[in-house]
Design an enzyme around this catalytic site. Structure first.
Site, PDB file in Angstrom:
ATOM      1  CB  CYS A   1      83.981  25.649  14.547  1.00 25.85           C
ATOM      2  SG  CYS A   1      84.981  25.762  13.219  1.00 25.85           S
TER       3      CYS A   1
ATOM      4  CB  CYS B   1      97.664  35.404  16.572  1.00 22.55           C
ATOM      5  SG  CYS B   1      96.546  35.465  17.844  1.00 22.55           S
TER       6      CYS B   1
ATOM      7  NE  ARG C   1      95.449  38.816  22.449  1.00 24.99           N
ATOM      8  CZ  ARG C   1      95.927  38.583  20.999  1.00 24.99           C
ATOM      9  NH1 ARG C   1      95.400  37.741  20.158  1.00 24.99           N
ATOM     10  NH2 ARG C   1      97.152  39.302  20.869  1.00 24.99           N
TER      11      ARG C   1
ATOM     12  CB  CYS D   1      81.968  28.870  15.897  1.00 25.36           C
ATOM     13  SG  CYS D   1      81.896  30.595  15.195  1.00 25.36           S
TER      14      CYS D   1
ATOM     15  CB  CYS E   1      92.166  41.696  16.236  1.00 23.10           C
ATOM     16  SG  CYS E   1      93.478  41.714  17.500  1.00 23.10           S
TER      17      CYS E   1
ATOM     18  CB  CYS F   1      81.085  30.602   9.119  1.00 27.23           C
ATOM     19  SG  CYS F   1      82.666  29.759   8.590  1.00 27.23           S
TER      20      CYS F   1
ATOM     21  CB  CYS G   1      95.854  41.110  14.468  1.00 23.52           C
ATOM     22  SG  CYS G   1      95.733  39.227  14.326  1.00 23.52           S
TER      23      CYS G   1
HETATM   24  S1  SF4 Z   1      85.161  29.464  14.444  1.00 25.46           S
HETATM   25 FE1  SF4 Z   1      83.249  30.085  13.415  1.00 25.46          FE
HETATM   26  S2  SF4 Z   1      83.905  31.765  11.993  1.00 25.46           S
HETATM   27 FE2  SF4 Z   1      85.631  30.636  12.566  1.00 25.46          FE
HETATM   28  S3  SF4 Z   1      85.694  29.031  10.667  1.00 25.46           S
HETATM   29 FE3  SF4 Z   1      84.642  28.220  12.552  1.00 25.46          FE
HETATM   30  S4  SF4 Z   1      82.518  28.346  12.263  1.00 25.46           S
HETATM   31 FE4  SF4 Z   1      83.564  29.764  10.912  1.00 25.46          FE
END
Ligand code: SF4
Length: 319
Positions: free
Chosen positions: A54, A186, A258, A57, A94, A50, A126
């Site tokens: 984040c 959500c 949740r 993540c 989901c 990705c 979802c």
């Molecule tokens: S949480 Fe993870 S998968 Fe979602 S946008 Fe951020 S880096 Fe990408």
């Protein structure tokens, strides 16, 4: 003018636990008299690589994490997983893709097929696909989508400490596109990333003042993953989770709350307390996108203990 003020939220968050539990349970029983727990099954349909950064993540391409990456999976795999989820008693299915945004063309076309396949099994559908435009939201609605997940993660101020590749306002924009298309939102957040109680209150303020309030609010506690910048953070105290869930129940009386990531680290008793104060949805299945989740049989047992009469006691006899 906000319907629920920051001051009010802080007052609720800071209540003595005893009073907070009682108040939250009273609200919960009046909004959800059946006290049922929604079972949501979660499938990663595109894993890793990705472009977002984040910090929590493992799917971000910015960090070196031991993760099996996968391109967008095919429709057959989705159908099989949805059938399994249905058989195991899931209410909602989901699907999550690690994308910055949804691309028109073959990606969108396949997502539409996936939504239709899930809906044909009489499951709620979802998805979480990154940012989407108004037009895309309308197309997903037409395909039968029930809910779109787009977490705000934390307070607007602390957001910049956690993610630099997109802004909090972009997040709100997608949420608005989803709402305007008539799809349920959500949206929730993550506790334990180094945020203050002020940030937690601000996050709840944003969620509580969305119009309408989110249909579901996932409350996650950080699962620190090796290789991510938050790998060394301490686990969240279970009573902090209880406090946040109870407060969320009071300020968002009709939302499904949740109990999401981090549930595996909670004892049976802590999970039950979360249910008592208003959590009424769980992710159900062995994995949560990329981290381990609770065992399904244990979950069934826990929910039975929460909801059912204890037959052995009812039927017990004296000597
Ligand atoms: S949480 Fe993870 S998968 Fe979602 S946008 Fe951020 S880096 Fe990408």
């Amino acid at each position: 003018m906000n319907k629920v003020s920051l001051k009010k939220i802080k007052e609720i968050l800071s209540m003595p636990l005893n009073d907070l539990i009682f108040k939250a349970q009273t609200v919960h029983k009046s909004s959800f008299p059946k006290l049922d727990i929604q079972l949501a099954s979660l499938l990663s349909i595109k894993t890793g690589s990705c472009p977002e950064d984040c910090k929590y993540c493992p799917q971000s391409a910015h960090y070196n994490v031991d993760l099996k990456k996968e391109k967008l999976i095919n429709i057959e795999l989705v159908e099989q997983a949805a059938i399994r989820a249905k058989k195991n008693g899931a209410d909602r299915f989901c699907m999550g893709a690690a994308w910055k945004k949804l691309n028109n063309g073959k990606d969108l076309d396949l997502i539409i097929k996936m939504i239709k396949a899930v809906k044909s099994l009489d499951l709620e559908a979802c998805v979480t696909l990154g940012s989407i435009t108004k037009e895309q939201a309308l197309t997903l609605k037409e395909a039968g989508l029930d809910a779109y997940n787009h977490n705000i993660d934390t307070s607007p101020e602390f957001y910049k400490e956690i993610i630099s590749t997109r802004s909090f306002d972009e997040r709100l924009e997608t949420i608005q596109n989803v709402q305007e298309a008539g799809i349920s939102v959500c949206s929730g957040g993550i506790i334990g990333m180094g945020e203050s109680w002020h940030d937690r209150a601000k996050m709840l303020e944003v969620l509580a003042n969305l119009t309408p309030q989110p249909e579901s609010i996932p409350i996650n506690s950080l699962v620190p993953v090796r290789g991510t910048p938050l790998e060394n953070r301490d686990k969240v105290d279970s009573l902090e989770m209880v406090r946040i869930i109870a407060s969320t129940r009071i300020i968002a009386p009709n939302s499904r709350i949740r109990l999401s990531a981090g549930r595996k680290d909670l004892s049976k008793e802590a999970q039950l307390l979360c249910f008592v104060v208003g959590a009424n949805s769980i992710f159900y299945g062995d994995t949560l996108l990329t981290t381990e989740n609770n065992d399904m049989l244990n979950d069934k047992d826990l929910i039975a203990q929460y909801n059912n009469h204890h037959k052995d006691i009812l039927n017990s006899k004296g000597l």
